[in-house]
Design an enzyme around this catalytic site. Structure first.
Site, PDB file in Angstrom:
ATOM      1  N   ASP A   1       0.856  -1.187   0.000  1.00  0.00           N
ATOM      2  CA  ASP A   1       0.000   0.000   0.000  1.00  0.00           C
ATOM      3  C   ASP A   1       0.890   1.234   0.000  1.00  0.00           C
ATOM      4  O   ASP A   1       1.779   1.372   0.845  1.00  0.00           O
ATOM      5  CB  ASP A   1      -0.877  -0.033   1.255  1.00  0.00           C
ATOM      6  CG  ASP A   1      -1.882   1.112   1.290  1.00  0.00           C
ATOM      7  OD1 ASP A   1      -1.806   1.995   0.425  1.00  0.00           O
ATOM      8  OD2 ASP A   1      -2.721   1.108   2.196  1.00  0.00           O
TER       9      ASP A   1
ATOM     10  N   ARG B   1       5.764   2.134  10.153  1.00  0.00           N
ATOM     11  CA  ARG B   1       5.692   3.370   9.362  1.00  0.00           C
ATOM     12  C   ARG B   1       6.700   4.360   9.931  1.00  0.00           C
ATOM     13  O   ARG B   1       6.411   5.085  10.878  1.00  0.00           O
ATOM     14  CB  ARG B   1       4.265   3.929   9.368  1.00  0.00           C
ATOM     15  CG  ARG B   1       3.274   2.989   8.689  1.00  0.00           C
ATOM     16  CD  ARG B   1       1.898   3.558   8.564  1.00  0.00           C
ATOM     17  NE  ARG B   1       0.962   2.587   7.982  1.00  0.00           N
ATOM     18  CZ  ARG B   1      -0.354   2.734   7.968  1.00  0.00           C
ATOM     19  NH1 ARG B   1      -0.899   3.830   8.485  1.00  0.00           N
ATOM     20  NH2 ARG B   1      -1.134   1.811   7.443  1.00  0.00           N
TER      21      ARG B   1
ATOM     22  N   ASP C   1     -13.986   7.759   6.180  1.00  0.00           N
ATOM     23  CA  ASP C   1     -13.363   7.503   7.481  1.00  0.00           C
ATOM     24  C   ASP C   1     -14.413   7.552   8.586  1.00  0.00           C
ATOM     25  O   ASP C   1     -15.313   8.412   8.565  1.00  0.00           O
ATOM     26  CB  ASP C   1     -12.292   8.562   7.790  1.00  0.00           C
ATOM     27  CG  ASP C   1     -11.082   8.459   6.881  1.00  0.00           C
ATOM     28  OD1 ASP C   1     -10.891   7.394   6.263  1.00  0.00           O
ATOM     29  OD2 ASP C   1     -10.331   9.450   6.795  1.00  0.00           O
TER      30      ASP C   1
ATOM     31  N   GLU D   1      -9.749   9.083  14.509  1.00  0.00           N
ATOM     32  CA  GLU D   1     -10.077   8.193  13.398  1.00  0.00           C
ATOM     33  C   GLU D   1      -9.883   6.743  13.832  1.00  0.00           C
ATOM     34  O   GLU D   1      -8.803   6.353  14.271  1.00  0.00           O
ATOM     35  CB  GLU D   1      -9.201   8.479  12.181  1.00  0.00           C
ATOM     36  CG  GLU D   1      -9.500   7.578  10.989  1.00  0.00           C
ATOM     37  CD  GLU D   1      -8.487   7.714   9.876  1.00  0.00           C
ATOM     38  OE1 GLU D   1      -8.100   6.674   9.306  1.00  0.00           O
ATOM     39  OE2 GLU D   1      -8.082   8.860   9.566  1.00  0.00           O
TER      40      GLU D   1
ATOM     41  N   SER E   1     -10.492   3.605   8.275  1.00  0.00           N
ATOM     42  CA  SER E   1     -10.553   4.095   6.909  1.00  0.00           C
ATOM     43  C   SER E   1     -10.994   2.921   6.052  1.00  0.00           C
ATOM     44  O   SER E   1     -10.439   1.821   6.177  1.00  0.00           O
ATOM     45  CB  SER E   1      -9.195   4.619   6.457  1.00  0.00           C
ATOM     46  OG  SER E   1      -9.232   5.040   5.111  1.00  0.00           O
TER      47      SER E   1
END
Length: 335
Positions: free
Chosen positions: A56, A110, A236, A249, A252
């Site tokens: 992704d 990440r 979202d 959040e 998603s």
């Protein structure tokens, strides 16, 4: 986002009680989630070959963690940033039919994340994907699944309330849907993040639809990779979170691209070089099933339900020593 240190913060549970609660939430949620959406638990990769095109790209600027493998010459592999594309390929290869789907534990690194109350370099989420009929690629289907997910989260609040009544966060009774263009028209002088905070504070929980496509001001509400969500059929899920005075959040998700929306979005984003990757060729040729899917943050959900002010209280990751010290001084105990 700078580190937020809420006044009069009290985590209520000890670290050991918190660890017990985390396990309870994760075990219970995934069982209820799989049952409600007819999803089977499957194993998933931690890394994929770069040449496959399965990783992704997120918003397109994040750098995946990459390395070589001594036994496979000439191939670079990347730690997954999410499993958005891998899941669809798995549904195809494993022979899933419309109405059936899968979910898995997705763990990622990440390295370009800003480290704060909500963001960690370690990502843990339930990645899920479900096969649908072509005629189900509609807003109605999207909203139906969103309502199901909200119902499961709301049910989890009651489960946690039963076991940890002193620690649970009470959630709103319903989720409100709003299009990103409507949100822009409501607050034309605000940034996308400010608009999210204003609408989520008003309603408690919202689903903001249509993320990735340019709005009337010429800009998208937020960036999305062009090759997994259909920008007209995604969004979202956000909950208002008092400790941080902002929207949180949780998920998603969206109906995934078909051959037409992929073609259009690759052109818009200037990513036509991806057309030659194996995954993208299959999509453009109509060889993969039509699907809906997304990710639900495991640590974010634990944060929400246990009313914790920092994601590091519910997951073990790496934080600057100065942040650890500041947090400890304010009863925020990072694992």
């Amino acid at each position: 986002m700078a580190l937020i240190l809420p006044k009069n913060y009290d985590p209520v549970l000890t670290i050991r009680q918190t660890q017990e609660a985390i396990k309870y939430i994760r075990d219970t949620f995934q069982k209820e989630f799989g049952k409600e959406l007819n999803l089977e638990r499957v194993s998933a990769p931690l890394f994929v070959p770069k040449s496959s095109g399965l990783n992704d790209n997120l918003s397109g600027v994040e750098r995946p963690v990459a390395f070589d493998i001594a036994a496979i010459k000439g191939e670079e592999v990347e730690v997954v940033q999410s499993l958005a594309k891998w899941k669809r390929m798995a549904l195809h290869e494993y022979g899933y039919n419309p109405g059936e789907g899968l979910y898995t534990n997705m763990n990622a690194i990440r390295r370009d994340e800003d480290l704060d109350n909500l963001h960690s370099c370690y990502v843990d989420q339930w990645d899920w994907e479900k096969v649908i009929h072509r005629e189900e690629r509609t807003e109605q289907k999207l909203e139906e699944i969103v309502r199901n997910i909200f119902k499961i989260i709301k049910h989890m609040q009651h489960e946690v309330w039963y076991k940890y009544p002193e620690a649970v966060n009470h959630l709103p009774k319903e989720i409100v849907f709003i299009d990103s263009e409507e949100l822009l028209q409501r607050y034309p002088d605000k940034t996308p993040k400010e608009r999210e905070n204003l609408i989520t504070k008003e309603y408690g929980c919202v689903f903001i639809k249509r993320i990735g496509a340019a709005l009337s001001n010429g800009e998208p509400h937020d960036s999305r990779a062009p090759d997994y969500d259909d920008w007209g059929l995604n969004g979202d899920i956000l909950f208002w979170f008092d400790w941080l005075d902002m929207a949180l959040e949780i998920s998603s998700m969206g109906i995934r691209v078909d051959e037409n929306s992929l073609d259009r979005q690759l052109n818009i984003s200037g990513c036509n070089d991806r057309r030659n990757l194996p995954y993208h060729k299959m999509l453009l040729n109509g060889e993969l099933p039509y699907t809906i899917g997304g990710g639900i943050g495991q640590s974010r959900l634990c944060m929400l339900l246990l009313n914790r002010a920092h994601v590091g209280e519910v997951q073990s990751s790496i934080w600057p020593q100065a942040m650890r010290k500041q947090c400890a001084e304010h009863k925020i105990f990072l694992l």
